[in-house]
Design a protein around this motif. Structure first.
Motif, PDB file in Angstrom:
ATOM      1  N   UNK A 174       0.778  -1.233   0.000  1.00 46.38           N
ATOM      2  CA  UNK A 174       0.000   0.000   0.000  1.00 46.38           C
ATOM      3  C   UNK A 174       0.801   1.270   0.000  1.00 46.38           C
ATOM      4  N   UNK A 175       2.051   1.206  -0.470  1.00 41.13           N
ATOM      5  CA  UNK A 175       2.922   2.379  -0.429  1.00 41.13           C
ATOM      6  C   UNK A 175       3.105   3.049  -1.780  1.00 41.13           C
ATOM      7  N   UNK A 176       2.620   2.436  -2.841  1.00 40.53           N
ATOM      8  CA  UNK A 176       2.850   3.006  -4.178  1.00 40.53           C
ATOM      9  C   UNK A 176       1.821   2.467  -5.153  1.00 40.53           C
ATOM     10  N   UNK A 177       1.716   3.143  -6.302  1.00 43.75           N
ATOM     11  CA  UNK A 177       0.936   2.632  -7.420  1.00 43.75           C
ATOM     12  C   UNK A 177       1.842   1.797  -8.316  1.00 43.75           C
ATOM     13  N   UNK A 178       1.263   0.878  -9.037  1.00 44.91           N
ATOM     14  CA  UNK A 178       2.043   0.046  -9.937  1.00 44.91           C
ATOM     15  C   UNK A 178       2.654   0.890 -11.056  1.00 44.91           C
ATOM     16  N   UNK A 179       3.931   0.671 -11.323  1.00 41.30           N
ATOM     17  CA  UNK A 179       4.593   1.364 -12.420  1.00 41.30           C
ATOM     18  C   UNK A 179       4.264   0.748 -13.770  1.00 41.30           C
ATOM     19  N   UNK A 180       3.778  -0.491 -13.769  1.00 40.77           N
ATOM     20  CA  UNK A 180       3.362  -1.155 -15.004  1.00 40.77           C
ATOM     21  C   UNK A 180       1.863  -1.403 -14.903  1.00 40.77           C
ATOM     22  N   UNK A 181       1.095  -0.488 -15.446  1.00 40.58           N
ATOM     23  CA  UNK A 181      -0.359  -0.592 -15.347  1.00 40.58           C
ATOM     24  C   UNK A 181      -0.910  -1.450 -16.491  1.00 40.58           C
ATOM     25  N   UNK A 182      -1.970  -2.188 -16.201  1.00 35.44           N
ATOM     26  CA  UNK A 182      -2.546  -3.072 -17.217  1.00 35.44           C
ATOM     27  C   UNK A 182      -3.098  -2.264 -18.388  1.00 35.44           C
ATOM     28  N   UNK A 183      -3.551  -1.051 -18.155  1.00 36.18           N
ATOM     29  CA  UNK A 183      -4.006  -0.212 -19.268  1.00 36.18           C
ATOM     30  C   UNK A 183      -2.856   0.071 -20.238  1.00 36.18           C
ATOM     31  N   UNK A 184      -1.644   0.221 -19.716  1.00 38.29           N
ATOM     32  CA  UNK A 184      -0.477   0.440 -20.564  1.00 38.29           C
ATOM     33  C   UNK A 184      -0.112  -0.828 -21.328  1.00 38.29           C
ATOM     34  N   UNK A 185      -0.198  -1.962 -20.635  1.00 36.22           N
ATOM     35  CA  UNK A 185       0.064  -3.252 -21.271  1.00 36.22           C
ATOM     36  C   UNK A 185      -0.934  -3.487 -22.403  1.00 36.22           C
ATOM     37  N   UNK A 186      -2.171  -3.133 -22.147  1.00 38.41           N
ATOM     38  CA  UNK A 186      -3.228  -3.308 -23.154  1.00 38.41           C
ATOM     39  C   UNK A 186      -2.952  -2.448 -24.387  1.00 38.41           C
ATOM     40  N   UNK A 187      -2.474  -1.235 -24.175  1.00 37.36           N
ATOM     41  CA  UNK A 187      -2.181  -0.339 -25.293  1.00 37.36           C
ATOM     42  C   UNK A 187      -1.069  -0.915 -26.166  1.00 37.36           C
ATOM     43  N   UNK A 188      -0.041  -1.486 -25.536  1.00 35.46           N
ATOM     44  CA  UNK A 188       1.049  -2.097 -26.301  1.00 35.46           C
ATOM     45  C   UNK A 188       0.530  -3.265 -27.135  1.00 35.46           C
ATOM     46  N   UNK A 189      -0.274  -4.123 -26.527  1.00 37.55           N
ATOM     47  CA  UNK A 189      -0.847  -5.240 -27.280  1.00 37.55           C
ATOM     48  C   UNK A 189      -1.723  -4.748 -28.431  1.00 37.55           C
ATOM     49  N   UNK A 190      -2.419  -3.646 -28.220  1.00 40.37           N
ATOM     50  CA  UNK A 190      -3.246  -3.076 -29.291  1.00 40.37           C
ATOM     51  C   UNK A 190      -2.382  -2.603 -30.458  1.00 40.37           C
ATOM     52  N   UNK A 191      -1.230  -2.014 -30.150  1.00 41.61           N
ATOM     53  CA  UNK A 191      -0.308  -1.598 -31.212  1.00 41.61           C
ATOM     54  C   UNK A 191       0.219  -2.825 -31.956  1.00 41.61           C
ATOM     55  N   UNK A 192       0.536  -3.889 -31.228  1.00 42.54           N
ATOM     56  CA  UNK A 192       1.003  -5.121 -31.869  1.00 42.54           C
ATOM     57  C   UNK A 192      -0.052  -5.673 -32.816  1.00 42.54           C
ATOM     58  N   UNK A 193      -1.312  -5.663 -32.392  1.00 42.53           N
ATOM     59  CA  UNK A 193      -2.390  -6.143 -33.258  1.00 42.53           C
ATOM     60  C   UNK A 193      -2.538  -5.247 -34.491  1.00 42.53           C
ATOM     61  N   UNK A 194      -2.389  -3.942 -34.301  1.00 45.73           N
ATOM     62  CA  UNK A 194      -2.463  -3.025 -35.442  1.00 45.73           C
ATOM     63  C   UNK A 194      -1.298  -3.265 -36.405  1.00 45.73           C
ATOM     64  N   UNK A 195      -0.125  -3.582 -35.859  1.00 47.11           N
ATOM     65  CA  UNK A 195       1.040  -3.852 -36.709  1.00 47.11           C
ATOM     66  C   UNK A 195       0.810  -5.095 -37.560  1.00 47.11           C
ATOM     67  N   UNK A 196       0.272  -6.150 -36.970  1.00 49.05           N
ATOM     68  CA  UNK A 196      -0.023  -7.360 -37.741  1.00 49.05           C
ATOM     69  C   UNK A 196      -1.056  -7.067 -38.852  1.00 49.05           C
ATOM     70  N   UNK A 197      -2.063  -6.279 -38.513  1.00 46.17           N
ATOM     71  CA  UNK A 197      -3.082  -5.938 -39.497  1.00 46.17           C
ATOM     72  C   UNK A 197      -2.482  -5.104 -40.630  1.00 46.17           C
ATOM     73  N   UNK A 198      -1.604  -4.165 -40.272  1.00 41.87           N
ATOM     74  CA  UNK A 198      -0.960  -3.332 -41.284  1.00 41.87           C
ATOM     75  C   UNK A 198      -0.107  -4.174 -42.224  1.00 41.87           C
TER      76      UNK A 198
ATOM     77  N   UNK B 109      -0.455  -7.261 -42.944  1.00 40.27           N
ATOM     78  CA  UNK B 109      -1.319  -8.130 -43.755  1.00 40.27           C
ATOM     79  C   UNK B 109      -1.988  -7.364 -44.889  1.00 40.27           C
ATOM     80  N   UNK B 110      -2.408  -6.127 -44.601  1.00 41.71           N
ATOM     81  CA  UNK B 110      -3.156  -5.343 -45.593  1.00 41.71           C
ATOM     82  C   UNK B 110      -2.278  -4.399 -46.398  1.00 41.71           C
ATOM     83  N   UNK B 111      -1.010  -4.231 -45.933  1.00 40.55           N
ATOM     84  CA  UNK B 111      -0.096  -3.281 -46.563  1.00 40.55           C
ATOM     85  C   UNK B 111      -0.647  -1.863 -46.512  1.00 40.55           C
TER      86      UNK B 111
END
Length: 348
Positions: free
Chosen positions: A314-338, A340-342
């Motif tokens: 209870x002394x700090x907030x997480x430095x690696x937030x799941x919302x940030x992790x989710x954003x990275x995965x979203x970029x990875x999914x966009x990269x795969x789509x890009x 594939x579609x060029x």
């Protein structure tokens, strides 16, 4: 509370966590692996060893787990650990896709346990040097950042060469390189994602990618990785209207380059070069470019575990937030789509 860590998977990264987490005051309560060789190694190293994750999760002395199993198992192991009341740390990538991550987060919220991912490359010295230059405006208005990681080793190893297990370099290192760019400029929104992804040497999985992120702060980020480029390019290049920064390697060799005196206009005469006549790309006169040392930073990968200990107490907030992790995965999914579609994918 004392963090008593169970390590699920005792391969290379499992051993790294076992050796380094105690530096942050974390107790290694138990480890598990299904491989008899790794089981024997754990016993010889003095750890309490279980032959299965299920048995480790029944150990009441374990209150937190780190998942260092192949990527395709992260979701299954995370949900099992949450249901057993354990706080959960996953190795990266946290999940195979955004949908899996959302299910994992929901399970951890339902169980009331902490959930994060080991994005340890946020503590890399080479990246933090570039971030410091960005934060402090050392290069003026930055217009491009290049993050390149090249290897001459060629082939990957073990399960990383199989698509069904979550192999490939985007899962292995792309998740880090994307996260570093977004961590460096957290307020910037991504306007578009374009990617070229290839499997040069491997049959199933990617071993080369180029990802271009156009950001709304005026920066274009170029992320490139290859397991088979034999003359390595600089690890980082950042260019602004007041200078250029180069970090050559993980050892942080490099400089900041500035013009001794910015030419207001090019001289009228054309210069003859080996490439023929030119003005714009003629050699800079002596003294026209000066160098400065890179800014200094202090960092320690174990700060990740120090933060986990503070969060659970209870002394700090997480430095690696799941919302940030989710954003990275979203970029990875966009990269795969890009790839594939060029086409470039509009993002945020």
């Amino acid at each position: 509370m004392n963090v008593k860590l169970g390590i699920i998977g005792f391969g290379g990264m499992g051993k790294w966590h076992a050796q380094n987490a105690p530096r942050a005051g974390v107790e290694i309560a138990a480890v598990c692996d299904i491989d008899p060789v790794k089981q024997q190694e754990a016993v010889e190293m003095g750890y309490k060893m279980y032959p299965s994750a299920e048995e480790l999760l029944r150990d009441d002395n374990v209150n937190t787990v780190i998942l260092t199993v192949p990527n395709y198992l992260h979701k299954e192991m995370c949900i099992k650990a949450a249901e057993a009341g354990k706080h959960v740390i996953t190795e990266k990538p946290a999940a195979m896709n955004v949908q899996e991550l959302d299910e994992m987060e929901a399970a951890c919220k339902k169980a009331g346990v902490f959930f994060t991912s080991h994005q340890n490359r946020r503590w890399d010295k080479d990246m933090l040097i570039v971030k410091k230059a960005y934060d402090e405006g050392l290069l003026g208005n930055i217009f491009t950042i290049e993050s390149k990681l090249h290897s001459g080793n060629g082939y990957m190893h073990e399960w990383h060469i199989y698509k069904k297990y979550g192999g490939g370099m985007i899962y292995d290192w792309g998740v880090h390189l994307i996260d570093q760019i977004l961590f460096m400029m957290p307020q910037a929104k991504i306007k578009s994602v374009y990617a070229d992804i290839k499997n040069v040497l491997h049959e199933e999985v990617d071993d080369y990618f180029k990802i271009i992120l156009k950001l709304d702060n005026g920066v274009t980020a170029h992320i490139e990785l290859s397991t088979y480029i034999l003359e390595y390019q600089p690890r980082w290049l950042a260019a602004g209207d007041k200078g250029t920064l180069v970090v050559k390697n993980f050892g942080c060799e490099g400089n900041i380059y500035r013009t001794g005196k910015m030419l207001e206009k090019l001289p009228p005469q054309i210069t003859e070069t080996e490439a023929g006549p030119t003005r714009q790309f003629a050699p800079v006169p002596p003294g026209g470019i000066v160098t400065e040392p890179l800014p200094t930073v202090e960092t320690d990968w174990v700060n990740f575990y120090r933060n986990v200990v503070d969060v659970l107490n209870g002394k700090a907030e997480s430095l690696i937030k799941i919302s940030e992790v989710r954003r990275v995965l979203s970029v990875m999914e966009a990269a795969w789509k890009s790839a594939e579609t060029n086409e470039a994918i509009l993002f945020e």
